[in-house]
Scaffold this motif. Structure first.
Motif, PDB file in Angstrom:
ATOM      1  N   SER A 169      48.240  94.757  45.095  1.00 10.79           N
ATOM      2  CA  SER A 169      49.105  94.333  44.000  1.00 10.79           C
ATOM      3  C   SER A 169      50.109  93.315  44.510  1.00 10.79           C
ATOM      4  N   VAL A 170      50.338  92.287  43.726  1.00 12.85           N
ATOM      5  CA  VAL A 170      51.250  91.215  44.120  1.00 12.85           C
ATOM      6  C   VAL A 170      51.889  90.637  42.868  1.00 12.85           C
ATOM      7  N   GLN A 171      53.061  90.078  43.020  1.00 15.75           N
ATOM      8  CA  GLN A 171      53.714  89.424  41.895  1.00 15.75           C
ATOM      9  C   GLN A 171      53.160  88.011  41.718  1.00 15.75           C
ATOM     10  N   ALA A 172      53.284  87.518  40.509  1.00 17.62           N
ATOM     11  CA  ALA A 172      52.843  86.151  40.219  1.00 17.62           C
ATOM     12  C   ALA A 172      53.499  85.174  41.184  1.00 17.62           C
ATOM     13  N   GLY A 173      52.694  84.224  41.662  1.00 18.47           N
ATOM     14  CA  GLY A 173      53.169  83.263  42.639  1.00 18.47           C
ATOM     15  C   GLY A 173      52.902  83.674  44.075  1.00 18.47           C
ATOM     16  N   GLY A 174      52.524  84.920  44.267  1.00 22.23           N
ATOM     17  CA  GLY A 174      52.259  85.428  45.597  1.00 22.23           C
ATOM     18  C   GLY A 174      50.870  85.076  46.098  1.00 22.23           C
ATOM     19  N   SER A 175      50.553  85.607  47.276  1.00 27.70           N
ATOM     20  CA  SER A 175      49.286  85.307  47.941  1.00 27.70           C
ATOM     21  C   SER A 175      48.623  86.580  48.435  1.00 27.70           C
ATOM     22  N   LEU A 176      47.320  86.533  48.505  1.00 28.33           N
ATOM     23  CA  LEU A 176      46.517  87.574  49.126  1.00 28.33           C
ATOM     24  C   LEU A 176      45.350  86.910  49.847  1.00 28.33           C
ATOM     25  N   GLU A 218      31.948  89.694  31.587  1.00 27.61           N
ATOM     26  CA  GLU A 218      30.905  89.432  32.567  1.00 27.61           C
ATOM     27  C   GLU A 218      31.517  89.042  33.908  1.00 27.61           C
ATOM     28  N   ARG A 219      30.721  89.265  34.934  1.00 30.18           N
ATOM     29  CA  ARG A 219      31.160  88.870  36.267  1.00 30.18           C
ATOM     30  C   ARG A 219      31.260  87.340  36.316  1.00 30.18           C
ATOM     31  N   GLU A 220      32.359  86.861  36.917  1.00 32.08           N
ATOM     32  CA  GLU A 220      32.695  85.435  36.875  1.00 32.08           C
ATOM     33  C   GLU A 220      32.666  84.840  38.275  1.00 32.08           C
ATOM     34  N   PHE A 221      32.056  83.675  38.387  1.00 29.09           N
ATOM     35  CA  PHE A 221      32.034  82.957  39.658  1.00 29.09           C
ATOM     36  C   PHE A 221      33.438  82.494  40.031  1.00 29.09           C
ATOM     37  N   VAL A 222      33.774  82.622  41.315  1.00 24.84           N
ATOM     38  CA  VAL A 222      35.066  82.163  41.821  1.00 24.84           C
ATOM     39  C   VAL A 222      34.887  81.036  42.825  1.00 24.84           C
ATOM     40  N   TYR A 236      34.309  75.622  43.737  1.00 28.50           N
ATOM     41  CA  TYR A 236      35.255  76.552  43.136  1.00 28.50           C
ATOM     42  C   TYR A 236      35.164  76.495  41.615  1.00 28.50           C
ATOM     43  N   ALA A 237      35.489  77.610  41.006  1.00 26.42           N
ATOM     44  CA  ALA A 237      35.682  77.604  39.562  1.00 26.42           C
ATOM     45  C   ALA A 237      36.916  76.764  39.241  1.00 26.42           C
ATOM     46  N   GLU A 238      36.897  76.111  38.097  1.00 28.83           N
ATOM     47  CA  GLU A 238      38.034  75.266  37.714  1.00 28.83           C
ATOM     48  C   GLU A 238      39.339  76.059  37.658  1.00 28.83           C
ATOM     49  N   SER A 239      39.235  77.303  37.284  1.00 24.96           N
ATOM     50  CA  SER A 239      40.431  78.125  37.108  1.00 24.96           C
ATOM     51  C   SER A 239      41.146  78.441  38.413  1.00 24.96           C
ATOM     52  N   VAL A 240      40.458  78.284  39.551  1.00 23.75           N
ATOM     53  CA  VAL A 240      41.083  78.617  40.835  1.00 23.75           C
ATOM     54  C   VAL A 240      41.195  77.409  41.767  1.00 23.75           C
ATOM     55  N   LYS A 241      40.641  76.288  41.352  1.00 20.17           N
ATOM     56  CA  LYS A 241      40.635  75.105  42.205  1.00 20.17           C
ATOM     57  C   LYS A 241      42.058  74.701  42.558  1.00 20.17           C
ATOM     58  N   GLY A 242      42.281  74.433  43.842  1.00 18.87           N
ATOM     59  CA  GLY A 242      43.606  74.060  44.313  1.00 18.87           C
ATOM     60  C   GLY A 242      44.483  75.238  44.690  1.00 18.87           C
ATOM     61  N   ARG A 243      44.058  76.439  44.318  1.00 16.40           N
ATOM     62  CA  ARG A 243      44.846  77.642  44.640  1.00 16.40           C
ATOM     63  C   ARG A 243      44.111  78.572  45.600  1.00 16.40           C
ATOM     64  N   PHE A 244      42.784  78.630  45.490  1.00 15.19           N
ATOM     65  CA  PHE A 244      41.979  79.521  46.331  1.00 15.19           C
ATOM     66  C   PHE A 244      41.202  78.689  47.347  1.00 15.19           C
ATOM     67  N   THR A 245      40.972  79.294  48.512  1.00 19.24           N
ATOM     68  CA  THR A 245      40.169  78.650  49.548  1.00 19.24           C
ATOM     69  C   THR A 245      39.187  79.658  50.130  1.00 19.24           C
ATOM     70  N   ILE A 246      37.918  79.300  50.121  1.00 23.29           N
ATOM     71  CA  ILE A 246      36.889  80.144  50.723  1.00 23.29           C
ATOM     72  C   ILE A 246      36.582  79.602  52.113  1.00 23.29           C
ATOM     73  N   MET A 253      43.948  83.391  48.572  1.00 23.69           N
ATOM     74  CA  MET A 253      44.381  83.201  47.192  1.00 23.69           C
ATOM     75  C   MET A 253      45.885  82.970  47.176  1.00 23.69           C
ATOM     76  N   ASN A 254      46.281  81.785  46.759  1.00 26.58           N
ATOM     77  CA  ASN A 254      47.696  81.417  46.671  1.00 26.58           C
ATOM     78  C   ASN A 254      48.083  81.175  45.215  1.00 26.58           C
ATOM     79  N   SER A 255      49.375  81.159  44.966  1.00 22.89           N
ATOM     80  CA  SER A 255      49.896  80.893  43.615  1.00 22.89           C
ATOM     81  C   SER A 255      49.190  81.761  42.580  1.00 22.89           C
ATOM     82  N   LEU A 256      49.106  83.039  42.877  1.00 20.08           N
ATOM     83  CA  LEU A 256      48.366  83.943  42.001  1.00 20.08           C
ATOM     84  C   LEU A 256      49.027  84.068  40.633  1.00 20.08           C
TER      85      LEU A 256
END
Length: 122
Positions: A11-18, A44-48, A60-70, A83-86
């Motif tokens: 669990s994390v607050q908005a803006g946090g990272s995991l 449905e299960r969603e691609f990230v 990356y999915a558009e919804s996470v581009k620029g915030r997540f890094t695989i 995952m940043n800027s959650l």
């Protein structure tokens, strides 16, 4: 055959990272394309994100581009999702998966982990 175990959710607050990790068993990990997906109840299960076996390409999915890094470490048989800027809408169960295909379609993935819960509060 490869077995996958995710960790790092919480669990994390908005803006946090995991940082999620997915540890794979078996000697063939480096030959697989790896993906991260997420799912909320009733949807449905969603691609990230996905990454090639040699890490030369990621998507990356558009919804996470620029915030997540695989990323992946083949020597450690592990794939990561930073995952940043959650945001609250990132709340879901996150799954890692292995495939022989470079695809965003869950059905193209042969092996799945058990999932790890990520909860983002506003």
């Amino acid at each position: 055959q490869v077995q996958l175990v995710e960790s790092g959710g919480g669990s994390v607050q908005a803006g946090g990272s995991l940082r999620l990790s997915c540890a794979a068993s078996g000697r063939t990990f480096s030959s697989y394309i790896m993906g991260w997906f997420r799912q909320v109840p009733g949807k449905e299960r969603e691609f990230v994100a996905r990454i090639t076996s040699s890490s030369d390409s990621t998507r990356y999915a558009e919804s996470v581009k620029g915030r997540f890094t695989i990323s992946r470490d083949n020597a450690m048989n592990t794939v990561y999702l930073q995952m940043n800027s959650l945001k609250p809408e990132d709340t879901a169960v996150y799954y890692c998966a292995a495939s022989r295909f470079y695809s965003a379609i869950p059905g193209r993935y042969d092996h799945w982990g058990q999932g790890t819960q990520v909860t983002v509060s506003s």
